[in-house]
Design a protein around this motif. Sequence first.
Motif, PDB file in Angstrom:
ATOM      1  N   GLU A  68     -10.029  10.100  24.945  1.00 51.84           N
ATOM      2  CA  GLU A  68     -10.436   9.482  23.712  1.00 51.84           C
ATOM      3  C   GLU A  68      -9.512   9.969  22.369  1.00 51.84           C
ATOM      4  OE1 GLU A  68     -14.463   9.990  23.166  1.00 51.84           O
ATOM      5  OE2 GLU A  68     -14.979   8.627  24.917  1.00 51.84           O
ATOM      6  N   ASP A  69      -9.101  11.058  22.639  1.00 53.18           N
ATOM      7  CA  ASP A  69      -8.298  11.832  21.449  1.00 53.18           C
ATOM      8  C   ASP A  69      -7.141  12.447  22.046  1.00 53.18           C
ATOM      9  OD1 ASP A  69      -7.369  12.632  19.017  1.00 53.18           O
ATOM     10  OD2 ASP A  69      -8.722  14.192  19.073  1.00 53.18           O
ATOM     11  N   GLY A  70      -5.926  11.932  21.669  1.00 55.71           N
ATOM     12  CA  GLY A  70      -4.682  12.563  22.311  1.00 55.71           C
ATOM     13  C   GLY A  70      -3.444  12.029  21.358  1.00 55.71           C
ATOM     14  N   GLU A  71      -2.422  12.499  21.846  1.00 50.42           N
ATOM     15  CA  GLU A  71      -1.099  12.095  21.284  1.00 50.42           C
ATOM     16  C   GLU A  71      -0.581  10.685  21.419  1.00 50.42           C
ATOM     17  OE1 GLU A  71       3.371  14.249  21.136  1.00 50.42           O
ATOM     18  OE2 GLU A  71       2.326  14.119  23.016  1.00 50.42           O
ATOM     19  N   LYS A  72      -0.018   9.989  20.432  1.00 51.13           N
ATOM     20  CA  LYS A  72       0.351   8.811  20.767  1.00 51.13           C
ATOM     21  C   LYS A  72       1.622   8.649  21.386  1.00 51.13           C
ATOM     22  CE  LYS A  72      -1.725   6.664  16.536  1.00 51.13           C
ATOM     23  NZ  LYS A  72      -1.600   5.939  15.160  1.00 51.13           N
ATOM     24  N   VAL A  78       6.639   9.356  26.907  1.00 49.15           N
ATOM     25  CA  VAL A  78       7.319  10.000  25.586  1.00 49.15           C
ATOM     26  C   VAL A  78       6.636   9.777  24.471  1.00 49.15           C
ATOM     27  CG1 VAL A  78       8.805   7.988  25.042  1.00 49.15           C
ATOM     28  CG2 VAL A  78       9.634  10.345  24.639  1.00 49.15           C
ATOM     29  N   ALA A  79       6.749  10.903  23.426  1.00 52.53           N
ATOM     30  CA  ALA A  79       5.881  10.737  22.352  1.00 52.53           C
ATOM     31  C   ALA A  79       6.340   9.698  21.445  1.00 52.53           C
ATOM     32  CB  ALA A  79       6.083  11.995  21.447  1.00 52.53           C
ATOM     33  N   ARG A 132      -2.106  10.259  25.134  1.00 48.44           N
ATOM     34  CA  ARG A 132      -1.771  11.222  26.410  1.00 48.44           C
ATOM     35  C   ARG A 132      -2.105  12.418  25.983  1.00 48.44           C
ATOM     36  NH1 ARG A 132       4.574  12.748  26.720  1.00 48.44           N
ATOM     37  NH2 ARG A 132       4.760  13.542  24.714  1.00 48.44           N
ATOM     38  N   LYS A 133      -2.385  13.097  27.070  1.00 49.41           N
ATOM     39  CA  LYS A 133      -2.536  14.798  26.752  1.00 49.41           C
ATOM     40  C   LYS A 133      -2.248  15.501  27.982  1.00 49.41           C
ATOM     41  CE  LYS A 133      -6.076  18.301  25.763  1.00 49.41           C
ATOM     42  NZ  LYS A 133      -7.336  18.710  25.785  1.00 49.41           N
ATOM     43  N   LEU A 134      -1.047  16.039  27.988  1.00 48.44           N
ATOM     44  CA  LEU A 134      -0.216  16.748  29.056  1.00 48.44           C
ATOM     45  C   LEU A 134      -1.046  18.041  29.332  1.00 48.44           C
ATOM     46  CD1 LEU A 134       3.431  16.033  27.842  1.00 48.44           C
ATOM     47  CD2 LEU A 134       2.243  14.893  29.428  1.00 48.44           C
ATOM     48  N   GLY A 135      -1.162  18.148  30.673  1.00 49.77           N
ATOM     49  CA  GLY A 135      -1.625  19.577  31.098  1.00 49.77           C
ATOM     50  C   GLY A 135      -0.536  20.431  31.397  1.00 49.77           C
ATOM     51  N   ASP A 136      -0.927  21.579  31.969  1.00 52.80           N
ATOM     52  CA  ASP A 136       0.068  22.508  32.400  1.00 52.80           C
ATOM     53  C   ASP A 136       0.506  22.652  33.823  1.00 52.80           C
ATOM     54  OD1 ASP A 136      -0.381  23.829  29.737  1.00 52.80           O
ATOM     55  OD2 ASP A 136      -1.919  25.023  30.479  1.00 52.80           O
ATOM     56  N   ASP A 137      -0.233  21.576  34.703  1.00 50.47           N
ATOM     57  CA  ASP A 137       0.024  21.471  35.862  1.00 50.47           C
ATOM     58  C   ASP A 137       0.840  19.990  36.405  1.00 50.47           C
ATOM     59  OD1 ASP A 137      -2.019  20.220  35.359  1.00 50.47           O
ATOM     60  OD2 ASP A 137      -3.256  20.700  36.970  1.00 50.47           O
TER      61      ASP A 137
END
Length: 338
Positions: free
Chosen positions: A285-289, A336-337, A307-312
């Motif tokens: 619901e809340d992340g980077e465009k 890509v951002a 998107r929200k990128l994880g560490d894995d």
Amino acid sequence: MSFRLRAAHSDDLEPLYEMAKLTGGGFTNLPPDRDALGKKLQRAADAFGRDDDTLGDDQFVLVLENAETGDVRGTCQLFTQVGQQWPFYSYRLNTLTQYSKELDRTVRAEMLSLVTDLEGASEVGGLFLHPNERAGGLGLLLARSRYLFIAMHRARFAEKILAELRGIIDDRGGSPFWDNVAGRFFGMSFQDADYFNSINGNQFIADLMPKHPIYVEMLSDEARKVIGMPHPTGRAAMRMLENEGFAAEGYVDIFDGGPTMTARTDNVNSIAGSVKAEVSATDLEDGEKALVATGNLTTFRSTYGLRKLGDDSAIAIDAACAKTLGVKAGDTVWSVAK
């Protein structure tokens, strides 16, 4: 309203033809000719269907689709290697410096030389967005999704990439550059030559065009002023290319004098910044465009999302993006951002 970019297929012929009629000329990669467009779609089908994941002489056609109605509202193309079927000609703008000891005078003259320097490079082109959709960032979606496609199929593209921008076209549909340069030798109007080129290729330039350099000072004021200048409708596209890392290096189109921008493929920002990840959640619901893409060749799809990128090497995306792309947890996407 959601839009996605996808691989084109034969059913897209009529919408492409209707858009081609709106270009206003000078748009070689989208001619208002059903037969020519049909051949492009067939060539694209061959490219999408080629199993060998190597650099070849391919042309990919992508279309912008309204995900709710299925209407096609834009298009773009990618060429993996230009100059394979016939020479890829450009004019190169350079300077000749001469010095006279007797007069103690240095003279510098700008010259246009016919070259094939860019042969073998990949090309992004054929970008057209329906006039009624030129808002909401759809032009950016069209343009940058091409780079995600390249990143996802990197082995099929060359080390260098170019983009040709349409040059200045006057109110009559003519080109001051063509009228003062090539048009003098061919006895053809710009519109006739441009249409012939879009259907048959530019080998006729090689057959009839003088190979000697052209002194810019010998051209009319109208022609000199448009060398390397993009059409007013292409200025935003030029800025987008510059933002991606493309630069004008003195190459101009042989028909209308518009600028040709170049870059190293791996240095294009949207390619270098792209990330491959597995979808971990589709309810963000809340992340980077971001621009998000999935699929392979014929199943390629791209759209805007969060998107929200994880560490894995995982990625969470929003529900609307997941629906538009048709992906679920466990699927692979590239992003890509924005």
